[in-house]
Motif scaffolding. Sequence first.
Motif, mmCIF file in Angstrom:
data_model
loop_
_atom_site.group_PDB
_atom_site.id
_atom_site.type_symbol
_atom_site.label_atom_id
_atom_site.label_comp_id
_atom_site.label_asym_id
_atom_site.label_seq_id
_atom_site.Cartn_x
_atom_site.Cartn_y
_atom_site.Cartn_z
ATOM 1 N N TYR A 1 -32.766 21.175 5.494
ATOM 2 C CA TYR A 1 -31.414 20.887 4.816
ATOM 3 C C TYR A 1 -30.699 22.080 4.546
ATOM 4 O O TYR A 1 -29.496 22.283 4.042
ATOM 5 C CB TYR A 1 -31.359 19.815 3.585
ATOM 6 C CG TYR A 1 -31.945 18.281 4.281
ATOM 7 C CD1 TYR A 1 -31.117 17.797 4.778
ATOM 8 C CD2 TYR A 1 -33.110 18.181 3.766
ATOM 9 C CE1 TYR A 1 -31.463 16.403 5.040
ATOM 10 C CE2 TYR A 1 -33.480 16.848 3.860
ATOM 11 C CZ TYR A 1 -32.780 15.909 4.695
ATOM 12 O OH TYR A 1 -33.064 14.673 4.951
ATOM 13 N N PHE B 1 -28.415 13.193 1.396
ATOM 14 C CA PHE B 1 -28.237 14.267 2.321
ATOM 15 C C PHE B 1 -28.029 13.450 3.667
ATOM 16 O O PHE B 1 -27.241 14.100 4.638
ATOM 17 C CB PHE B 1 -29.143 15.517 2.385
ATOM 18 C CG PHE B 1 -29.120 16.186 1.199
ATOM 19 C CD1 PHE B 1 -28.233 16.307 0.247
ATOM 20 C CD2 PHE B 1 -30.362 17.012 1.043
ATOM 21 C CE1 PHE B 1 -28.235 17.122 -0.844
ATOM 22 C CE2 PHE B 1 -30.656 17.821 -0.028
ATOM 23 C CZ PHE B 1 -29.410 17.617 -0.969
ATOM 24 N N SER B 2 -28.808 12.537 3.977
ATOM 25 C CA SER B 2 -28.771 11.836 5.173
ATOM 26 C C SER B 2 -27.513 11.048 5.391
ATOM 27 O O SER B 2 -26.916 10.927 6.289
ATOM 28 C CB SER B 2 -29.929 10.694 5.343
ATOM 29 O OG SER B 2 -31.397 11.634 5.560
ATOM 30 N N ARG C 1 -24.740 13.547 6.358
ATOM 31 C CA ARG C 1 -24.857 13.744 7.870
ATOM 32 C C ARG C 1 -24.137 12.616 8.590
ATOM 33 O O ARG C 1 -23.638 12.946 9.688
ATOM 34 C CB ARG C 1 -26.277 13.999 8.205
ATOM 35 C CG ARG C 1 -26.907 15.387 7.770
ATOM 36 C CD ARG C 1 -28.265 15.574 8.485
ATOM 37 N NE ARG C 1 -28.722 16.642 8.167
ATOM 38 C CZ ARG C 1 -29.905 17.067 8.777
ATOM 39 N NH1 ARG C 1 -31.026 16.328 8.943
ATOM 40 N NH2 ARG C 1 -30.467 18.412 8.641
ATOM 41 N N GLU C 2 -24.464 11.353 8.077
ATOM 42 C CA GLU C 2 -23.940 10.251 9.072
ATOM 43 C C GLU C 2 -22.224 10.253 8.669
ATOM 44 O O GLU C 2 -21.728 9.852 9.740
ATOM 45 C CB GLU C 2 -24.548 9.023 8.357
ATOM 46 C CG GLU C 2 -25.924 8.751 8.689
ATOM 47 C CD GLU C 2 -26.502 7.422 7.931
ATOM 48 O OE1 GLU C 2 -25.501 6.648 7.401
ATOM 49 O OE2 GLU C 2 -27.543 7.189 8.063
ATOM 50 N N LEU D 1 -20.565 12.956 8.317
ATOM 51 C CA LEU D 1 -20.088 14.133 9.381
ATOM 52 C C LEU D 1 -20.264 13.393 10.696
ATOM 53 O O LEU D 1 -19.109 13.985 11.487
ATOM 54 C CB LEU D 1 -20.944 15.327 9.133
ATOM 55 C CG LEU D 1 -20.734 15.868 7.801
ATOM 56 C CD1 LEU D 1 -21.692 17.053 7.748
ATOM 57 C CD2 LEU D 1 -19.275 16.723 7.580
ATOM 58 N N LYS D 2 -21.109 13.044 11.064
ATOM 59 C CA LYS D 2 -20.917 12.267 12.540
ATOM 60 C C LYS D 2 -19.949 11.465 12.817
ATOM 61 O O LYS D 2 -19.422 11.274 14.031
ATOM 62 C CB LYS D 2 -22.577 11.700 12.881
ATOM 63 C CG LYS D 2 -23.546 12.811 13.091
ATOM 64 C CD LYS D 2 -24.853 12.199 13.115
ATOM 65 C CE LYS D 2 -26.150 13.233 13.346
ATOM 66 N NZ LYS D 2 -27.406 12.514 13.588
ATOM 67 N N LYS E 1 -17.150 23.506 7.742
ATOM 68 C CA LYS E 1 -18.259 23.202 8.007
ATOM 69 C C LYS E 1 -19.219 23.622 6.848
ATOM 70 O O LYS E 1 -18.953 24.358 6.204
ATOM 71 C CB LYS E 1 -18.599 24.216 9.365
ATOM 72 C CG LYS E 1 -20.181 23.950 9.781
ATOM 73 C CD LYS E 1 -20.586 24.998 10.713
ATOM 74 C CE LYS E 1 -21.967 24.590 11.447
ATOM 75 N NZ LYS E 1 -22.129 25.346 12.579
ATOM 76 N N TRP F 1 -23.685 23.590 5.748
ATOM 77 C CA TRP F 1 -24.888 23.984 6.219
ATOM 78 C C TRP F 1 -25.802 22.755 5.546
ATOM 79 O O TRP F 1 -26.323 22.948 4.565
ATOM 80 C CB TRP F 1 -25.508 25.370 6.044
ATOM 81 C CG TRP F 1 -24.629 26.400 6.827
ATOM 82 C CD1 TRP F 1 -23.576 26.995 6.232
ATOM 83 C CD2 TRP F 1 -24.829 26.686 7.840
ATOM 84 N NE1 TRP F 1 -22.918 27.839 7.131
ATOM 85 C CE2 TRP F 1 -24.024 27.953 8.176
ATOM 86 C CE3 TRP F 1 -25.928 26.645 8.965
ATOM 87 C CZ2 TRP F 1 -23.750 28.659 9.427
ATOM 88 C CZ3 TRP F 1 -25.854 27.517 9.970
ATOM 89 C CH2 TRP F 1 -24.907 28.395 10.277
ATOM 90 N N ILE F 2 -25.944 21.952 6.486
ATOM 91 C CA ILE F 2 -26.667 20.588 6.279
ATOM 92 C C ILE F 2 -27.601 20.070 7.253
ATOM 93 O O ILE F 2 -27.268 19.979 8.292
ATOM 94 C CB ILE F 2 -26.117 19.476 5.236
ATOM 95 C CG1 ILE F 2 -27.066 18.555 4.630
ATOM 96 C CG2 ILE F 2 -24.943 18.994 6.184
ATOM 97 C CD1 ILE F 2 -26.401 17.543 3.940
#
Length: 625
Positions: free
Chosen positions: A482, A534-535, A538-539, A541-542, A622, A624-625
């Motif tokens: 991460y 954190f997951s 990420r989702e 961001l996607k 951006k 960093w993860i």
Amino acid sequence: MQNRYPLWKYLLILGVIALGFIYSLPNLYAPDPAVQISGQSGATQIDQAMRERVERELDQAGIEYLSTELGENSVLVRLPHEDGQMTARRELQELLGGDYVVALNLAPTTPDWLVSMGGAPMRLGLDLSGGVHFLLEVDTASAIETRQNITADEMKTTLRGERIRYSALEVNDDQSIVGRFRTEELRDQALGLVRGEYDNLLFNTSESGSDEFIFTAQLSEAAVAEIEDYALGQNLVTLRNRVNELGVSEPVVQRQGGNRIIVQLPGVQDTAEAKRVIGKTANLEFRLEAQSDTLVSMKEEFPYRSETDRQRFGGAELERQIILTGDHVANATSSFDPETNMPQVNITLDGLGGTKMHRATRNSVGRRMGVLFIEHKTRTEHQTNEAGESVEVRENYVEREIISLATIQSALGKQFRITGLESPAEASELALLLRAGALAAPMYFVEERTIGPSLGAENIQTGLKSVVIGLGLVLAFMLVYYRVFGIFANLALLANVLLLVAVMSLLGATLTLPGIAGIVLTVGMAVDANVLIFSRIREELKGGASPQTAIYSGYERAFVSILDANITTLLVAIILYAIGTGPVQGFAVTLSIGILTSMFTAIMGTRALANLVYGRRRNLKKIWI
């Protein structure tokens, strides 16, 4: 702007972590091995003169010590090595005699400034640091003798009520009741009267010449077994109550064999107090003062407990018949007499005790009633055996002393007070013992020792090493997987362990090997919360969300799942604590505290760091993860 914390939240987090750091510090200071000297009785005074005497004895015996400290009615001797504890204890016990208790101890080395803030190290359980082990033997023969004496007194009362004369009615050395009568007719009348009332006794008749007719009453085997089992069970309950009064965490009080009890006290700091309170068989007997025309066989002389009264009066004669004992005490508290400002104990009897007291005193107004204080003690002496070695020899003995002899002004009931005590410490100790419950039979120390880790030092080191390795692997994984947010998670994880240790230290919780397992599980729970957050980021961001929106949504939407998982685990921990014992409770306590601290660090802690690093960047492209 949506990922910025107000200043007060940052200050709150910093304040909590600072307090956690301060209150976890005492665990870095290892305690000194020590021995502690205190009086066998709460009335024994320990002063500066005793401290100087201890120092002289240590110097003469060539025992190295760091320092001596005069505490509240005790002297603490700090030693440089654990190896010298047993030698110092043996030498001091031999030199000071049986009036003093010399016990092994661990003296804290926490700095005064931390102590003044309420800082103290965590208590370690038996499996980590050891503790105190007592093996006590219950004198079941004394319980049987007491029961027979009570039965003999009841028989005397019954026979007097029916005007049946007897020559003697007493308990023999073989614990049988022997009744002696001048005629066979009187014996048979008495036997017919008492036989039906005591179905647990086996009666036999005999004759001694032509002028003495005898009956004997012996307890049946079933009755003896019942009394012994009751005495052991009652002593177990009383010991547990006394341990609770001492405030010992996770004690072990259990039966061993037919007449022995094991007591293990982990993390105990004042072993001398524990030994004195646990081992003491203190009870009270209330008796009327013998009158001038009382038969010699019906009275007994006892000394006064107070040194002043003993010098003035010597002793006093009391009737052998007991009004009641401390078994009927429902509650006892210590206080001060408002008129004389002397210590006293306020007694509240149960219903039967109140009835007996009222019945005995209503026709005795103007007479004096004595309160007899009874202690079963063990005296340790050092003798030389055939091989020329010094060995400890334990001798059991009983002290019966009068602590109060006052005139009955009116019929007494359920509540009254005991005066004549020498010090507040003695009054407090007597109240504690009576409040915790009377022992059904005397107990004596068979064995006393300190015990090391039950799983062995090697296993403990291996367990701690596995925790460190596991924590290191988790930190490395979070950092690699991460990145910057992994640094946030790792800092929060370290803060979580810090807060967990601090809270356990403040609460005085006991850390056991299963408790360390609870810490490991807590680390996993804390990492699990960060993984969910954190997951989710990420989702987001996607899905095309901006970094600021992804951070905000990740924390907000993962919160419900984290709360649900932690509450469920917390409920399980509470149930484990409620129904478990010993190590299971240690695991549950550590896990419960860890869940609460991880909720704070995993959610507020990592979000504060993320807001601090990314919150002020309006054009963040951006993360960093």
